[in-house]
Design a protein around this motif. Structure first.
Motif, PDB file in Angstrom:
ATOM      1  N   HIS A  93       0.819  -1.207   0.000  1.00 51.18           N
ATOM      2  CA  HIS A  93       0.000   0.000   0.000  1.00 51.18           C
ATOM      3  C   HIS A  93       0.855   1.261   0.000  1.00 51.18           C
ATOM      4  O   HIS A  93       1.903   1.333   0.623  1.00 51.18           O
ATOM      5  N   GLY A  94       0.367   2.262  -0.713  1.00 49.92           N
ATOM      6  CA  GLY A  94       0.970   3.576  -0.764  1.00 49.92           C
ATOM      7  C   GLY A  94      -0.116   4.569  -1.093  1.00 49.92           C
ATOM      8  O   GLY A  94      -1.302   4.225  -1.116  1.00 49.92           O
ATOM      9  N   PRO A  95       0.241   5.816  -1.369  1.00 49.99           N
ATOM     10  CA  PRO A  95      -0.777   6.831  -1.631  1.00 49.99           C
ATOM     11  C   PRO A  95      -1.464   6.697  -2.980  1.00 49.99           C
ATOM     12  O   PRO A  95      -2.519   7.289  -3.198  1.00 49.99           O
ATOM     13  N   LEU A  96      -0.887   5.922  -3.901  1.00 52.93           N
ATOM     14  CA  LEU A  96      -1.501   5.751  -5.210  1.00 52.93           C
ATOM     15  C   LEU A  96      -2.655   4.759  -5.110  1.00 52.93           C
ATOM     16  O   LEU A  96      -2.568   3.747  -4.416  1.00 52.93           O
ATOM     17  N   THR A  97      -3.738   5.038  -5.834  1.00 49.95           N
ATOM     18  CA  THR A  97      -4.928   4.198  -5.745  1.00 49.95           C
ATOM     19  C   THR A  97      -5.461   3.858  -7.136  1.00 49.95           C
ATOM     20  O   THR A  97      -5.063   4.474  -8.128  1.00 49.95           O
ATOM     21  N   GLY A  98      -6.368   2.898  -7.170  1.00 45.10           N
ATOM     22  CA  GLY A  98      -7.110   2.587  -8.392  1.00 45.10           C
ATOM     23  C   GLY A  98      -6.240   2.138  -9.540  1.00 45.10           C
ATOM     24  O   GLY A  98      -5.235   1.435  -9.377  1.00 45.10           O
ATOM     25  N   VAL A  99      -6.646   2.588 -10.746  1.00 47.11           N
ATOM     26  CA  VAL A  99      -5.930   2.190 -11.963  1.00 47.11           C
ATOM     27  C   VAL A  99      -4.501   2.687 -11.942  1.00 47.11           C
ATOM     28  O   VAL A  99      -3.579   1.987 -12.392  1.00 47.11           O
ATOM     29  N   LEU A 100      -4.287   3.878 -11.402  1.00 47.06           N
ATOM     30  CA  LEU A 100      -2.935   4.440 -11.348  1.00 47.06           C
ATOM     31  C   LEU A 100      -2.026   3.538 -10.509  1.00 47.06           C
ATOM     32  O   LEU A 100      -0.872   3.287 -10.867  1.00 47.06           O
ATOM     33  N   ARG A 101      -2.557   3.057  -9.410  1.00 42.94           N
ATOM     34  CA  ARG A 101      -1.782   2.152  -8.564  1.00 42.94           C
ATOM     35  C   ARG A 101      -1.396   0.899  -9.336  1.00 42.94           C
ATOM     36  O   ARG A 101      -0.255   0.418  -9.251  1.00 42.94           O
ATOM     37  N   ARG A 102      -2.341   0.345 -10.100  1.00 43.60           N
ATOM     38  CA  ARG A 102      -2.045  -0.862 -10.871  1.00 43.60           C
ATOM     39  C   ARG A 102      -1.026  -0.586 -11.968  1.00 43.60           C
ATOM     40  O   ARG A 102      -0.145  -1.408 -12.228  1.00 43.60           O
ATOM     41  N   GLU A 103      -1.131   0.588 -12.615  1.00 42.04           N
ATOM     42  CA  GLU A 103      -0.196   0.925 -13.684  1.00 42.04           C
ATOM     43  C   GLU A 103       1.221   1.082 -13.144  1.00 42.04           C
ATOM     44  O   GLU A 103       2.179   0.555 -13.715  1.00 42.04           O
ATOM     45  N   VAL A 104       1.366   1.826 -12.049  1.00 37.44           N
ATOM     46  CA  VAL A 104       2.695   2.022 -11.458  1.00 37.44           C
ATOM     47  C   VAL A 104       3.227   0.691 -10.940  1.00 37.44           C
ATOM     48  O   VAL A 104       4.413   0.370 -11.107  1.00 37.44           O
ATOM     49  N   GLY A 105       2.366  -0.105 -10.322  1.00 34.34           N
ATOM     50  CA  GLY A 105       2.786  -1.420  -9.838  1.00 34.34           C
ATOM     51  C   GLY A 105       3.280  -2.317 -10.958  1.00 34.34           C
ATOM     52  O   GLY A 105       4.281  -3.030 -10.803  1.00 34.34           O
ATOM     53  N   ALA A 106       2.597  -2.266 -12.100  1.00 32.32           N
ATOM     54  CA  ALA A 106       3.020  -3.085 -13.239  1.00 32.32           C
ATOM     55  C   ALA A 106       4.383  -2.655 -13.763  1.00 32.32           C
ATOM     56  O   ALA A 106       5.229  -3.481 -14.115  1.00 32.32           O
ATOM     57  N   GLN A 107       4.614  -1.331 -13.827  1.00 32.08           N
ATOM     58  CA  GLN A 107       5.907  -0.826 -14.264  1.00 32.08           C
ATOM     59  C   GLN A 107       7.011  -1.246 -13.294  1.00 32.08           C
ATOM     60  O   GLN A 107       8.101  -1.664 -13.700  1.00 32.08           O
ATOM     61  N   ALA A 108       6.723  -1.137 -11.998  1.00 32.29           N
ATOM     62  CA  ALA A 108       7.719  -1.506 -10.987  1.00 32.29           C
ATOM     63  C   ALA A 108       8.038  -3.001 -11.055  1.00 32.29           C
ATOM     64  O   ALA A 108       9.203  -3.412 -10.969  1.00 32.29           O
ATOM     65  N   TRP A 109       7.017  -3.825 -11.244  1.00 39.29           N
ATOM     66  CA  TRP A 109       7.218  -5.266 -11.324  1.00 39.29           C
ATOM     67  C   TRP A 109       8.031  -5.640 -12.556  1.00 39.29           C
ATOM     68  O   TRP A 109       8.916  -6.512 -12.510  1.00 39.29           O
ATOM     69  N   SER A 110       7.786  -4.953 -13.670  1.00 41.47           N
ATOM     70  CA  SER A 110       8.540  -5.213 -14.893  1.00 41.47           C
ATOM     71  C   SER A 110      10.021  -4.892 -14.710  1.00 41.47           C
ATOM     72  O   SER A 110      10.902  -5.663 -15.102  1.00 41.47           O
ATOM     73  N   LEU A 111      10.307  -3.745 -14.088  1.00 36.24           N
ATOM     74  CA  LEU A 111      11.700  -3.351 -13.876  1.00 36.24           C
ATOM     75  C   LEU A 111      12.370  -4.231 -12.827  1.00 36.24           C
ATOM     76  O   LEU A 111      13.577  -4.500 -12.914  1.00 36.24           O
ATOM     77  N   LEU A 112      11.609  -4.698 -11.838  1.00 35.76           N
ATOM     78  CA  LEU A 112      12.181  -5.613 -10.850  1.00 35.76           C
ATOM     79  C   LEU A 112      12.605  -6.914 -11.512  1.00 35.76           C
ATOM     80  O   LEU A 112      13.685  -7.453 -11.228  1.00 35.76           O
ATOM     81  N   ARG A 113      11.774  -7.423 -12.402  1.00 35.08           N
ATOM     82  CA  ARG A 113      12.133  -8.660 -13.110  1.00 35.08           C
ATOM     83  C   ARG A 113      13.373  -8.460 -13.973  1.00 35.08           C
ATOM     84  O   ARG A 113      14.190  -9.367 -14.129  1.00 35.08           O
ATOM     85  N   ALA A 114      13.520  -7.260 -14.524  1.00 30.49           N
ATOM     86  CA  ALA A 114      14.685  -6.962 -15.366  1.00 30.49           C
ATOM     87  C   ALA A 114      15.917  -6.632 -14.538  1.00 30.49           C
ATOM     88  O   ALA A 114      17.025  -6.578 -15.073  1.00 30.49           O
ATOM     89  N   GLY A 115      15.725  -6.370 -13.232  1.00 28.16           N
ATOM     90  CA  GLY A 115      16.847  -6.026 -12.366  1.00 28.16           C
ATOM     91  C   GLY A 115      17.433  -4.664 -12.660  1.00 28.16           C
ATOM     92  O   GLY A 115      18.642  -4.464 -12.551  1.00 28.16           O
ATOM     93  N   ARG A 116      16.579  -3.687 -12.989  1.00 25.42           N
ATOM     94  CA  ARG A 116      17.072  -2.395 -13.472  1.00 25.42           C
ATOM     95  C   ARG A 116      16.334  -1.233 -12.812  1.00 25.42           C
ATOM     96  O   ARG A 116      15.105  -1.193 -12.820  1.00 25.42           O
ATOM     97  N   THR A 117      17.076  -0.294 -12.228  1.00 31.83           N
ATOM     98  CA  THR A 117      16.506   0.956 -11.731  1.00 31.83           C
ATOM     99  C   THR A 117      16.344   1.924 -12.899  1.00 31.83           C
ATOM    100  O   THR A 117      17.289   2.146 -13.652  1.00 31.83           O
ATOM    101  N   ALA A 118      15.146   2.485 -13.066  1.00 34.11           N
ATOM    102  CA  ALA A 118      14.899   3.359 -14.215  1.00 34.11           C
ATOM    103  C   ALA A 118      13.631   4.178 -13.975  1.00 34.11           C
ATOM    104  O   ALA A 118      12.849   3.889 -13.068  1.00 34.11           O
TER     105      ALA A 118
END
Length: 371
Positions: A151-176
């Motif tokens: 949980h964080g301050p982001l909610t709804g679709v925005l939360r899912r979009e940011v979460g998806a981006q973060a998960w993608s970069l985590l799998r790639a092992g890259r800060t960006a």
């Protein structure tokens, strides 16, 4: 911020408020990459560095101001000044954009959990809003190794979009940085999110328990790789000969690689230059989504190896991925020099760099960090 995760985790556990200054954009040459942070607590204790010393004093004062004001996050830009050689700025000639925000750990328990993951060696990502509406600036969202969104301050679709981006970069092992929003379905205003990633260690798979492998395993460990040495001969593949390796495997190389976990950060180094080992191993390795495949041997050995691989059905596109003879031209002779030659090529390929002397190139020396 994950460069100072140990201290931030302790401050969060103590519920000690602090100001966090993070490099969110780099132009030209700069000493440290995007995502690097400095933090200052209410007692004036500071940890971290964002410039190697050039602008630390100014950043420290800005952190103290943000802590005292308890206000909105602030942005600052530091760059080289041609007009005033003594002005606060970067002597390397680049520019840094820095976001400074107050963090109250009591209101961000999800951050403490993510920092605990990092400190204990588990993969984690922290997404930080660095550009966007004022009410969202500095907002964070954390993702764990399984892709779960904390949980964080982001909610709804925005939360899912940011979460998806973060998960993608985590799998790639890259800060960006990642761009989200800008539409009615997510957020009318576009957000720029900096995703801080702590991934599992990349793997270096060394095949051939030879003297060169001992030196390479030490260099790989120094660079942060999880090093495996594999050889089918038990008399050579021993922990005593390879004290710096994380894992010693006695098995046929291709059989081990068939079941090994690899990804785009994995480096495969074949040092046996023996066709009965090399050909089945390289045939498999060149078809895997690994970041680097190199093989030791003379140019004559390389030519014969290419012929045998081609006869074994390896397509031209895969053969072109093979770095052989392995390493950069450093005039290396000893195992230690050869290890530096090999790791230098791996670093160069990983960063999509030229491998040429910096003195022979023009432009920023950290061009890959511009954004």
């Amino acid at each position: 911020m994950l460069n100072i995760a140990d201290t931030l985790h302790r401050w969060c556990r103590e519920e000690r408020p602090f100001a966090l200054a993070t490099v969110v954009k780099v132009r030209g040459s700069a000493p440290l990459p995007v995502g690097t942070s400095v933090a200052v607590d209410e007692d004036g204790n500071a940890v971290g560095s964002i410039s190697g010393g050039c602008v630390e004093g100014a950043v420290y004062e800005l952190c103290r101001q943000v802590l005292d004001d308890r206000g909105a996050p602030q942005r600052a830009r530091f760059g080289y000044s041609d007009d005033d050689a003594f002005a606060v700025g970067l002597t390397c000639g680049g520019e840094l954009d820095v976001l400074v925000q107050r963090v109250d750990p009591g209101t961000r328990p999800y951050l403490a959990t993510a920092l605990a993951d990092v400190v204990e060696g588990r993969p984690a990502a922290v997404a930080q809003v660095v550009e966007g509406p004022e009410e969202l600036l500095g907002g964070m969202l954390c993702v764990d190794a399984a892709g779960g969104i904390r949980h964080g301050p982001l909610t709804g679709v925005l939360r899912r979009e940011v979460g998806a981006q973060a998960w993608s970069l985590l799998r790639a092992g890259r800060t960006a940085r990642a761009e989200v929003g800008g539409d009615a379905e997510t957020c009318p205003e576009r957000l720029s999110v900096l995703v801080h990633v702590h991934a599992s260690r990349p793997r270096m798979l060394i095949f051939g328990a030879v003297d060169f492998a001992a030196a390479l395993s030490q260099a790989g460990r120094f660079l942060g790789y999880q090093v495996t040495v594999c050889d089918a001969r038990p008399v050579f593949a021993t922990a005593a000969r390879f004290p710096h390796a994380d894992e010693i495997v006695v098995d046929w190389p291709h059989r081990y690689l068939e079941q090994a976990e690899v990804d785009t950060r994995t480096a495969v180094c074949v040092l046996t230059h023996d066709a009965k080992f090399d050909i089945p191993l390289l045939r498999l390795a060149l078809g895997l989504p690994v970041g680097y495949v190199g093989a030791m041997g003379s140019r004559r050995t390389h030519d014969e190896r290419l012929r045998l691989l081609s006869e074994a059905g390896v397509p031209e596109g895969q053969l072109a991925r093979l770095r052989s003879p392995i390493g950069l031209d450093l005039g290396a002779r000893t195992p230690e020099e050869t290890a530096i030659s090999i790791t230098a090529e791996i670093v160069s390929r990983t960063n999509r760099a030229t491998g040429l002397p910096l003195s022979a190139l023009a432009g920023p020396i950290h061009a890959g960090t511009s954004s």
